[in-house]
Write a protein that holds these residues in place. Structure first.
Motif, PDB file in Angstrom:
ATOM      1  N   ALA A 184       0.825  -1.209   0.000  1.00 42.74           N
ATOM      2  CA  ALA A 184       0.000   0.000   0.000  1.00 42.74           C
ATOM      3  C   ALA A 184       0.857   1.256   0.000  1.00 42.74           C
ATOM      4  CB  ALA A 184      -0.940  -0.010   1.200  1.00 42.74           C
ATOM      5  N   THR A 185       1.998   1.177   0.694  1.00 41.47           N
ATOM      6  CA  THR A 185       2.928   2.315   0.719  1.00 41.47           C
ATOM      7  C   THR A 185       3.527   2.556  -0.663  1.00 41.47           C
ATOM      8  OG1 THR A 185       3.492   1.810   3.024  1.00 41.47           O
ATOM      9  CG2 THR A 185       5.002   3.250   1.815  1.00 41.47           C
ATOM     10  N   GLU A 186       4.000   1.484  -1.286  1.00 42.36           N
ATOM     11  CA  GLU A 186       4.669   1.621  -2.579  1.00 42.36           C
ATOM     12  C   GLU A 186       3.711   2.042  -3.685  1.00 42.36           C
ATOM     13  OE1 GLU A 186       6.598  -2.179  -3.003  1.00 42.36           O
ATOM     14  OE2 GLU A 186       8.370  -1.513  -1.896  1.00 42.36           O
ATOM     15  N   TRP A 187       2.448   1.665  -3.573  1.00 34.43           N
ATOM     16  CA  TRP A 187       1.443   2.073  -4.564  1.00 34.43           C
ATOM     17  C   TRP A 187       0.767   3.385  -4.180  1.00 34.43           C
ATOM     18  CZ3 TRP A 187       0.922   0.332  -9.362  1.00 34.43           C
ATOM     19  CH2 TRP A 187       1.525  -0.889  -9.680  1.00 34.43           C
ATOM     20  N   ASN A 188       1.235   3.987  -3.086  1.00 35.39           N
ATOM     21  CA  ASN A 188       0.778   5.314  -2.678  1.00 35.39           C
ATOM     22  C   ASN A 188      -0.734   5.354  -2.412  1.00 35.39           C
ATOM     23  OD1 ASN A 188       1.303   8.014  -1.997  1.00 35.39           O
ATOM     24  ND2 ASN A 188       0.782   8.740  -4.047  1.00 35.39           N
ATOM     25  N   VAL A 189      -1.217   4.331  -1.709  1.00 36.01           N
ATOM     26  CA  VAL A 189      -2.652   4.289  -1.406  1.00 36.01           C
ATOM     27  C   VAL A 189      -2.923   4.193   0.097  1.00 36.01           C
ATOM     28  CG1 VAL A 189      -3.350   3.351  -3.645  1.00 36.01           C
ATOM     29  CG2 VAL A 189      -2.734   1.768  -1.782  1.00 36.01           C
ATOM     30  N   LEU A 190      -1.971   4.542   0.925  1.00 33.71           N
ATOM     31  CA  LEU A 190      -2.229   4.494   2.362  1.00 33.71           C
ATOM     32  C   LEU A 190      -3.388   5.397   2.755  1.00 33.71           C
ATOM     33  CD1 LEU A 190       1.415   4.461   3.756  1.00 33.71           C
ATOM     34  CD2 LEU A 190      -0.230   2.570   3.831  1.00 33.71           C
ATOM     35  N   ASP A 191      -3.621   6.462   1.977  1.00 31.22           N
ATOM     36  CA  ASP A 191      -4.725   7.368   2.278  1.00 31.22           C
ATOM     37  C   ASP A 191      -6.075   6.789   1.878  1.00 31.22           C
ATOM     38  OD1 ASP A 191      -4.067   7.545  -0.460  1.00 31.22           O
ATOM     39  OD2 ASP A 191      -4.955   9.541  -0.612  1.00 31.22           O
ATOM     40  N   LYS A 192      -6.082   5.613   1.223  1.00 31.42           N
ATOM     41  CA  LYS A 192      -7.335   4.946   0.848  1.00 31.42           C
ATOM     42  C   LYS A 192      -7.657   3.775   1.778  1.00 31.42           C
ATOM     43  CE  LYS A 192      -9.416   5.909  -2.345  1.00 31.42           C
ATOM     44  NZ  LYS A 192      -9.360   5.433  -3.748  1.00 31.42           N
ATOM     45  N   LEU A 193      -6.888   3.625   2.854  1.00 29.38           N
ATOM     46  CA  LEU A 193      -7.124   2.537   3.802  1.00 29.38           C
ATOM     47  C   LEU A 193      -7.942   3.041   4.984  1.00 29.38           C
ATOM     48  CD1 LEU A 193      -3.663   0.716   3.917  1.00 29.38           C
ATOM     49  CD2 LEU A 193      -5.554   0.450   2.298  1.00 29.38           C
ATOM     50  N   LEU A 194      -8.957   2.259   5.374  1.00 31.51           N
ATOM     51  CA  LEU A 194      -9.859   2.620   6.457  1.00 31.51           C
ATOM     52  C   LEU A 194      -9.618   1.694   7.651  1.00 31.51           C
ATOM     53  CD1 LEU A 194     -13.187   3.090   4.442  1.00 31.51           C
ATOM     54  CD2 LEU A 194     -11.286   4.708   4.753  1.00 31.51           C
ATOM     55  N   PHE A 195      -9.673   2.270   8.834  1.00 24.86           N
ATOM     56  CA  PHE A 195      -9.490   1.481  10.048  1.00 24.86           C
ATOM     57  C   PHE A 195     -10.685   0.552  10.250  1.00 24.86           C
ATOM     58  CE2 PHE A 195     -10.028   0.661  14.564  1.00 24.86           C
ATOM     59  CZ  PHE A 195      -8.782   0.150  14.871  1.00 24.86           C
ATOM     60  N   ALA A 196     -10.406  -0.697  10.632  1.00 27.06           N
ATOM     61  CA  ALA A 196     -11.475  -1.689  10.825  1.00 27.06           C
ATOM     62  C   ALA A 196     -10.943  -2.856  11.630  1.00 27.06           C
ATOM     63  CB  ALA A 196     -12.003  -2.178   9.481  1.00 27.06           C
ATOM     64  N   SER A 197     -11.847  -3.501  12.382  1.00 21.63           N
ATOM     65  CA  SER A 197     -11.423  -4.605  13.239  1.00 21.63           C
ATOM     66  C   SER A 197     -11.893  -5.975  12.764  1.00 21.63           C
ATOM     67  CB  SER A 197     -11.943  -4.384  14.665  1.00 21.63           C
ATOM     68  OG  SER A 197     -13.364  -4.437  14.693  1.00 21.63           O
ATOM     69  N   ASP A 198     -13.132  -6.095  12.286  1.00 18.39           N
ATOM     70  CA  ASP A 198     -13.799  -7.372  12.016  1.00 18.39           C
ATOM     71  C   ASP A 198     -14.243  -8.042  13.317  1.00 18.39           C
ATOM     72  OD1 ASP A 198     -14.925  -9.375  10.456  1.00 18.39           O
ATOM     73  OD2 ASP A 198     -13.053 -10.474  10.171  1.00 18.39           O
ATOM     74  N   TYR A 199     -14.666  -7.245  14.307  1.00 22.05           N
ATOM     75  CA  TYR A 199     -15.157  -7.820  15.560  1.00 22.05           C
ATOM     76  C   TYR A 199     -16.273  -8.816  15.261  1.00 22.05           C
ATOM     77  CZ  TYR A 199     -16.882  -8.445  20.236  1.00 22.05           C
ATOM     78  OH  TYR A 199     -17.252  -9.018  21.420  1.00 22.05           O
ATOM     79  N   PRO A 200     -16.273 -10.018  15.879  1.00 26.96           N
ATOM     80  CA  PRO A 200     -15.487 -10.459  17.038  1.00 26.96           C
ATOM     81  C   PRO A 200     -14.170 -11.150  16.704  1.00 26.96           C
ATOM     82  CG  PRO A 200     -17.079 -12.131  16.527  1.00 26.96           C
ATOM     83  CD  PRO A 200     -17.301 -11.023  15.522  1.00 26.96           C
ATOM     84  N   VAL A 201     -13.812 -11.228  15.416  1.00 28.25           N
ATOM     85  CA  VAL A 201     -12.563 -11.901  15.071  1.00 28.25           C
ATOM     86  C   VAL A 201     -11.378 -11.163  15.688  1.00 28.25           C
ATOM     87  CG1 VAL A 201     -11.112 -12.745  13.191  1.00 28.25           C
ATOM     88  CG2 VAL A 201     -13.602 -12.773  12.951  1.00 28.25           C
ATOM     89  N   THR A 202     -11.419  -9.836  15.664  1.00 29.00           N
ATOM     90  CA  THR A 202     -10.451  -9.033  16.390  1.00 29.00           C
ATOM     91  C   THR A 202     -11.201  -7.889  17.054  1.00 29.00           C
ATOM     92  OG1 THR A 202      -9.881  -7.303  14.780  1.00 29.00           O
ATOM     93  CG2 THR A 202      -8.878  -9.452  14.461  1.00 29.00           C
ATOM     94  N   THR A 203     -10.521  -7.121  17.878  1.00 31.66           N
ATOM     95  CA  THR A 203     -11.114  -5.942  18.503  1.00 31.66           C
ATOM     96  C   THR A 203     -10.444  -4.681  17.962  1.00 31.66           C
ATOM     97  OG1 THR A 203      -9.533  -5.855  20.334  1.00 31.66           O
ATOM     98  CG2 THR A 203     -11.491  -7.262  20.624  1.00 31.66           C
ATOM     99  N   ALA A 204     -11.091  -3.548  18.184  1.00 27.47           N
ATOM    100  CA  ALA A 204     -10.512  -2.273  17.766  1.00 27.47           C
ATOM    101  C   ALA A 204      -9.171  -2.040  18.447  1.00 27.47           C
ATOM    102  CB  ALA A 204     -11.483  -1.131  18.071  1.00 27.47           C
ATOM    103  N   ALA A 205      -9.080  -2.328  19.743  1.00 26.85           N
ATOM    104  CA  ALA A 205      -7.856  -2.050  20.491  1.00 26.85           C
ATOM    105  C   ALA A 205      -6.679  -2.857  19.963  1.00 26.85           C
ATOM    106  CB  ALA A 205      -8.056  -2.333  21.974  1.00 26.85           C
TER     107      ALA A 205
END
Length: 295
Positions: free
Chosen positions: A233-254
């Motif tokens: 994502a860094t090399e393709w210059n798309v880090l600004d197109k990534l959204l924070f997400a957890s997939d709870y309950p598979v993982t948590t936000a923290a």
């Protein structure tokens, strides 16, 4: 403000009967996941997120329209998957935004879309072509895309692999989203899981289309794969197109934002490239609601 764009609706409002508890060892490699939970458990574990998008999945035709007034024996809430999401989201409007789930093979799918948008106040759509077993470009789902584009309803697609044996993986390949976005350029699309393991394919799709984003849910527990995805994502210059997400309950936000901040630790003391730390913080605090038209 931290916005988590990917979580799943609890099956129970109150206490979960012990016999209904399910532990799934397949969803992540480092630990098993409790896949049945209630409102209290969800809210406690998602506390670090200020706002979370929540949804269910209409696995089969009729799951979203056949049981509106019925009782699901695996839940203490009446109604279908969308009624359950709406009840939960409306009880905590300051913390939750509900998305509907539709099955394109249900002849009443568009009626359900109208009910969810109007009566239930759900503000986006969740689709999983592999789980629901439809091709993302077949005629029955195109009507949903068109209606969503007209109404400004973002669609979150499951993207990439899954351990569910009867879910065809090819229906969730990220390159299919390129063709969806070409046909519906104003449709807001979230490609879940950065399309793992095809993360570079996802990167080039979100780079190409202004209204297509990817979320980072369900990635960090495969340590090298997570680092590799973020470097792509860094090399393709798309880090600004990534959204924070957890997939709870598979993982948590923290645990997701803690792991995101440590993504470079795997290359500590080497000459391997690093993801810029300021970009990692930007993902955590990104105004995803504004990008998706949900402010």
């Amino acid at each position: 403000m931290i916005v988590d764009v990917h979580s799943h609706t609890p099956q129970y409002r109150g206490a979960v009967p012990p016999e209904r508890r399910k532990i799934n060892p397949a969803w992540r490699p480092d630990r098993a996941v409790s896949s049945v939970y209630n409102w209290e458990e969800y809210l406690a574990e998602q506390a670090p997120a200020d706002i979370t998008i929540v949804f269910g999945v209409a696995w089969h035709p009729g799951d979203s329209t056949g049981g509106v007034n019925g009782i699901d024996e695996s839940s203490d809430m009446p109604g279908n998957v969308n009624d359950k999401t709406a009840a939960f989201a409306s009880a905590y409007p300051e913390r939750l935004i509900g998305f509907m789930s539709l099955h394109p093979h249900d002849p009443r799918a568009l009626e359900e879309l109208e009910r969810c948008r109007g009566d239930l106040g759900l503000r986006g759509i969740k689709l999983g072509a592999n789980y629901q077993i439809f091709h993302p470009l077949e005629s029955r789902v195109l009507a949903i895309y068109e209606r969503a584009q007209n109404y400004g309803l973002p669609i979150l697609f499951h993207q990439g692999t899954s351990p569910v044996r009867m879910a065809p993986i090819r229906y969730a390949h990220p390159l299919l989203m390129d063709e969806v976005a070409m046909r519906y350029p104003d449709l807001k699309i979230i490609m879940a899981h950065l399309g793992h393991p095809w993360t570079v394919d996802t990167a080039v799709v979100i780079r190409k289309h202004p209204n297509v984003y990817a979320d980072i849910s369900g990635l960090f527990y495969r340590t090298f794969g997570f680092y590799e995805a973020m470097i792509k994502a860094t090399e393709w210059n798309v880090l600004d197109k990534l959204l924070f997400a957890s997939d709870y309950p598979v993982t948590t936000a923290a645990e997701t934002f803690e792991s995101l901040r440590k993504v470079n630790s795997i290359v500590e003391g080497t000459n391997f490239p690093r993801v810029p730390e300021e970009e990692l913080e930007a993902i955590i605090y990104r105004d995803s609601l504004a990008l998706l038209g949900l402010s």
